[in-house]
Design a protein around this motif. Structure first.
Motif, short mmCIF file in Angstrom:
data_model
loop_
_atom_site.label_atom_id
_atom_site.label_comp_id
_atom_site.label_asym_id
_atom_site.label_seq_id
_atom_site.Cartn_x
_atom_site.Cartn_y
_atom_site.Cartn_z
N GLU A 204 18.37 -23.40 -15.44
CA GLU A 204 18.93 -22.93 -16.71
C GLU A 204 19.70 -24.01 -17.46
O GLU A 204 20.01 -23.84 -18.65
CB GLU A 204 19.85 -21.72 -16.48
CG GLU A 204 21.16 -22.03 -15.77
CD GLU A 204 21.06 -21.97 -14.27
OE1 GLU A 204 22.12 -21.88 -13.61
OE2 GLU A 204 19.94 -22.00 -13.73
N GLN A 212 16.40 -19.09 -21.64
CA GLN A 212 16.49 -18.63 -20.25
C GLN A 212 15.69 -17.36 -20.05
O GLN A 212 15.05 -17.17 -19.01
CB GLN A 212 17.96 -18.42 -19.87
CG GLN A 212 18.75 -19.71 -19.76
CD GLN A 212 20.20 -19.47 -19.38
OE1 GLN A 212 20.50 -18.67 -18.50
NE2 GLN A 212 21.12 -20.15 -20.06
N LYS A 216 12.60 -16.86 -17.61
CA LYS A 216 12.53 -15.72 -16.69
C LYS A 216 11.14 -15.08 -16.73
O LYS A 216 10.52 -14.86 -15.69
CB LYS A 216 13.60 -14.70 -17.07
CG LYS A 216 13.49 -13.34 -16.35
CD LYS A 216 14.56 -12.39 -16.86
CE LYS A 216 14.45 -11.01 -16.20
NZ LYS A 216 13.25 -10.26 -16.65
N SER A 217 10.65 -14.81 -17.91
CA SER A 217 9.33 -14.18 -18.05
C SER A 217 8.23 -15.10 -17.54
O SER A 217 7.28 -14.66 -16.87
CB SER A 217 9.07 -13.83 -19.52
OG SER A 217 10.00 -12.86 -19.98
N GLU A 220 8.36 -15.11 -13.70
CA GLU A 220 7.87 -13.81 -13.19
C GLU A 220 6.35 -13.74 -13.27
O GLU A 220 5.68 -13.34 -12.31
CB GLU A 220 8.49 -12.66 -13.99
CG GLU A 220 9.96 -12.42 -13.69
CD GLU A 220 10.56 -11.37 -14.62
OE1 GLU A 220 11.56 -10.76 -14.25
OE2 GLU A 220 10.03 -11.19 -15.75
N LEU A 239 18.15 -15.19 -15.04
CA LEU A 239 17.23 -15.54 -13.95
C LEU A 239 17.49 -14.70 -12.70
O LEU A 239 16.56 -14.34 -11.97
CB LEU A 239 17.33 -17.02 -13.62
CG LEU A 239 16.97 -17.99 -14.74
CD1 LEU A 239 17.03 -19.44 -14.25
CD2 LEU A 239 15.59 -17.69 -15.32
N MET A 242 15.46 -11.47 -12.33
CA MET A 242 14.00 -11.49 -12.22
C MET A 242 13.50 -10.37 -11.30
O MET A 242 14.08 -10.13 -10.24
CB MET A 242 13.52 -12.85 -11.71
CG MET A 242 13.50 -13.92 -12.79
SD MET A 242 12.60 -15.42 -12.30
CE MET A 242 13.82 -16.15 -11.20
#
Length: 282
Positions: A204, A212, A216-217, A220, A239, A242
């Protein structure tokens, strides 16, 4: 996908034997003892959360060295490091892909520095192109032979469009349009490929909250759809949230697995925004 299922650290006897045999500094032997960790079991996304100085980076370095994945930048290690790593046991049910690696803040910084240097080179070229444009636009040029035809085309082009249009045509795709934060995000999307074990140390850093969330997406989806496994240290509540992540709280002794909503780090954010909630309604 699980490439690294478990890592087991040397026990107390191994630490005592090392201190007796070598004396002096025993780093990193004492680090795992401070966590009370004898082993770590991994999921497709495993996260280590702890305060500054808790030893998260040391833990990630030990994991990366044990499984022998690619490393970009060097890190500080004592004479005891190889001895300690040799005593660690890794359960690897699937062959670790060659594109796997550890990514640290230093790697991201080096990437951004390279981009900045490239940008500076492009900016110098931009100035050269502007001068070229002005020279061509206002040149007193006459065609004297076929050898001058290319120069005539350049002059005609410069006279037919604006300076901005000319520069854009000459410098397509200038990376100077990206900020440091955007370049930091691009680093991860460029370096993380399909099917790999990736160890990320506080990814991050340099990223805004919105970036961020994008990271995260991306992580994932990479774990869910593209066969990636991630081992991450982070303070970021985004994060930590997640989906499906297994989180080790290194501030507890012994370190234990917790839901992200029970982490002290996350609750500090929650309490801050609750206290200041009236300000958002004003």
């Amino acid at each position: 996908m699980i490439y690294l299922n478990r890592i087991t650290f040397p026990g107390g006897k191994a630490e005592r034997d090392h201190i007796i045999r070598f004396g002096g500094s025993s780093y990193p032997y004492r680090v795992m003892a401070s966590f009370g960790l004898k082993k770590v079991d991994f999921e497709p996304i495993t996260i280590f959360c702890g305060n500054n100085g808790s030893g998260k980076s040391t833990l990630l370095n030990i994991i990366a060295e044990t499984v022998k994945i690619h490393r970009g930048t060097l890190y500080n290690k004592s004479e005891s490091y190889p001895d300690y790593v040799n005593l660690c046991k890794a359960d690897i049910p699937n062959r670790i892909p060659e594109n796997s690696g550890i990514m640290t803040s230093d790697d991201v910084f080096d990437y951004m520095l390279e981009i900045r240097c490239l940008n500076e080179g492009i900016e110098r070229k931009r100035k050269d192109v502007c001068e070229e444009y002005l020279t061509a636009k206002y040149a007193h040029f006459q065609l004297e032979s076929l050898a001058d035809y290319d120069e005539l085309k350049r002059v005609a082009k410069a006279r037919s469009i604006t300076q901005t249009q000319y520069v854009k045509r000459e410098l397509i795709g200038s990376v100077s349009e990206y900020s440091n934060g955007e370049n930091a995000f691009r680093y991860f999307t460029e370096k993380i490929g399909e099917g790999g074990l990736f160890v990320l140390d506080e990814p991050e850093n340099s990223l805004s909250p919105s970036r961020q969330l994008e990271l995260k997406s991306f992580l994932e989806d990479s774990a869910r759809f593209f066969g990636c496994q991630f081992i991450i240290s982070t303070h970021s509540p985004f994060l930590l949230a997640m989906k499906g992540a297994k989180i080790y709280d290194l501030d507890e002794h012994p370190a234990c697995v917790k839901p992200w909503t029970e982490l002290e780090n996350v609750r500090v954010f929650r309490d801050f925004f609750r206290t200041n909630e009236p300000e958002f309604d004003s």
